[in-house]
Design a protein around this motif. Structure first.
Motif, PDB file in Angstrom:
ATOM      1  N   ASN A  40       0.812  -1.220   0.000  1.00  0.00           N
ATOM      2  CA  ASN A  40       0.000   0.000   0.000  1.00  0.00           C
ATOM      3  C   ASN A  40       0.846   1.271   0.000  1.00  0.00           C
ATOM      4  O   ASN A  40       0.461   2.259  -0.626  1.00  0.00           O
ATOM      5  N   ARG A  41       1.998   1.252   0.661  1.00  0.00           N
ATOM      6  CA  ARG A  41       2.904   2.414   0.581  1.00  0.00           C
ATOM      7  C   ARG A  41       3.307   2.640  -0.877  1.00  0.00           C
ATOM      8  O   ARG A  41       3.354   3.784  -1.351  1.00  0.00           O
ATOM      9  N   THR A  42       3.585   1.559  -1.573  1.00  0.00           N
ATOM     10  CA  THR A  42       3.974   1.657  -2.977  1.00  0.00           C
ATOM     11  C   THR A  42       2.823   2.196  -3.813  1.00  0.00           C
ATOM     12  O   THR A  42       3.010   3.099  -4.634  1.00  0.00           O
ATOM     13  N   ALA A  50      -5.192   2.484  -1.734  1.00  0.00           N
ATOM     14  CA  ALA A  50      -4.684   1.338  -0.985  1.00  0.00           C
ATOM     15  C   ALA A  50      -5.559   0.121  -1.258  1.00  0.00           C
ATOM     16  O   ALA A  50      -6.765   0.247  -1.511  1.00  0.00           O
ATOM     17  N   LEU A  51      -4.957  -1.047  -1.207  1.00  0.00           N
ATOM     18  CA  LEU A  51      -5.689  -2.303  -1.349  1.00  0.00           C
ATOM     19  C   LEU A  51      -6.398  -2.622  -0.040  1.00  0.00           C
ATOM     20  O   LEU A  51      -5.865  -2.362   1.035  1.00  0.00           O
ATOM     21  N   ARG A  52      -7.580  -3.211  -0.127  1.00  0.00           N
ATOM     22  CA  ARG A  52      -8.318  -3.678   1.053  1.00  0.00           C
ATOM     23  C   ARG A  52      -8.203  -5.192   1.121  1.00  0.00           C
ATOM     24  O   ARG A  52      -8.281  -5.880   0.106  1.00  0.00           O
ATOM     25  N   GLY A 108       9.602  -5.499   2.214  1.00  0.00           N
ATOM     26  CA  GLY A 108      10.159  -4.480   1.325  1.00  0.00           C
ATOM     27  C   GLY A 108      10.928  -5.073   0.163  1.00  0.00           C
ATOM     28  O   GLY A 108      10.855  -4.572  -0.967  1.00  0.00           O
ATOM     29  N   THR A 109      11.650  -6.157   0.408  1.00  0.00           N
ATOM     30  CA  THR A 109      12.402  -6.826  -0.652  1.00  0.00           C
ATOM     31  C   THR A 109      11.450  -7.487  -1.641  1.00  0.00           C
ATOM     32  O   THR A 109      11.653  -7.405  -2.858  1.00  0.00           O
ATOM     33  N   ILE A 110      10.416  -8.126  -1.130  1.00  0.00           N
ATOM     34  CA  ILE A 110       9.439  -8.777  -2.010  1.00  0.00           C
ATOM     35  C   ILE A 110       8.780  -7.741  -2.919  1.00  0.00           C
ATOM     36  O   ILE A 110       8.696  -7.931  -4.137  1.00  0.00           O
ATOM     37  N   VAL A 111       8.346  -6.624  -2.358  1.00  0.00           N
ATOM     38  CA  VAL A 111       7.711  -5.571  -3.169  1.00  0.00           C
ATOM     39  C   VAL A 111       8.706  -5.007  -4.174  1.00  0.00           C
ATOM     40  O   VAL A 111       8.351  -4.789  -5.346  1.00  0.00           O
ATOM     41  N   ASN A 123       0.391  -6.027 -11.851  1.00  0.00           N
ATOM     42  CA  ASN A 123      -0.608  -6.440 -10.852  1.00  0.00           C
ATOM     43  C   ASN A 123      -0.599  -5.511  -9.653  1.00  0.00           C
ATOM     44  O   ASN A 123      -1.645  -5.036  -9.211  1.00  0.00           O
ATOM     45  N   LEU A 124       0.581  -5.263  -9.106  1.00  0.00           N
ATOM     46  CA  LEU A 124       0.693  -4.443  -7.903  1.00  0.00           C
ATOM     47  C   LEU A 124       0.158  -3.028  -8.121  1.00  0.00           C
ATOM     48  O   LEU A 124      -0.481  -2.454  -7.238  1.00  0.00           O
TER      49      LEU A 124
END
Length: 156
Positions: A40-42, A50-52, A108-111, A123-124
């Protein structure tokens, strides 16, 4: 022999679905909260809502993560069938996968890895996706103890 840090990111899946359904809050683990916050920060940085958390998507993502960990594979599988079996509603759905150990298992690494991949980034950062379900599990995966396996299922 030193153990190397590993992270893998799978290609994404998108699927057209019928009928939009409501989003509902779900109980989330600290790992899920951390990943949701990073996602959501991204999204907010890109001026997206933001995603719910959606309980149906969360159940689907958790089931897929558990299956990948139990059977030691890393793939989307029959994404369309899984979305139907869990009665996921919406016009469109997508999925991002990741796994890693140590720092490579951090949200953070995954994002960051998802952002570096065109399909995962799509997608993100899709303005169509408003709901998400996150499944995370830690266990021995691909020969690595303490590996985190992650599924993020998105829907509009």
């Amino acid at each position: 022999m030193p153990r190397r840090v590993v992270q893998r990111v799978a290609g994404t899946c998108a699927l057209a679905l019928a009928l939009a359904g409501p989003a509902t809050a779900a109980r989330t683990s600290p790992a899920q909260v951390s990943l949701l916050n990073a996602m959501n920060r991204t999204r907010v940085a890109y001026h997206l809502p933001a995603l719910r958390v959606d309980t149906t998507l969360t159940r689907a993502a958790a089931a897929h993560t558990a299956d990948m960990l139990r059977r030691n594979y890393f793939a989307h599988g029959d994404f369309s069938l899984r979305m139907r079996r869990f009665h996921v509603a919406g016009r469109l759905a997508g999925e991002n996968l990741a796994w890693g150990v140590g720092a490579r298992a951090q949200a953070g690494t995954i994002v960051a890895e998802w952002l570096a991949s065109a399909e995962h980034r799509a997608n993100l950062l899709s303005p169509t996706f408003r709901r998400v379900g996150i499944g995370t599990r830690v266990g021995t995966f691909a020969g690595y103890a303490g590996a985190a396996v992650v599924t993020a299922d998105f829907a509009g």
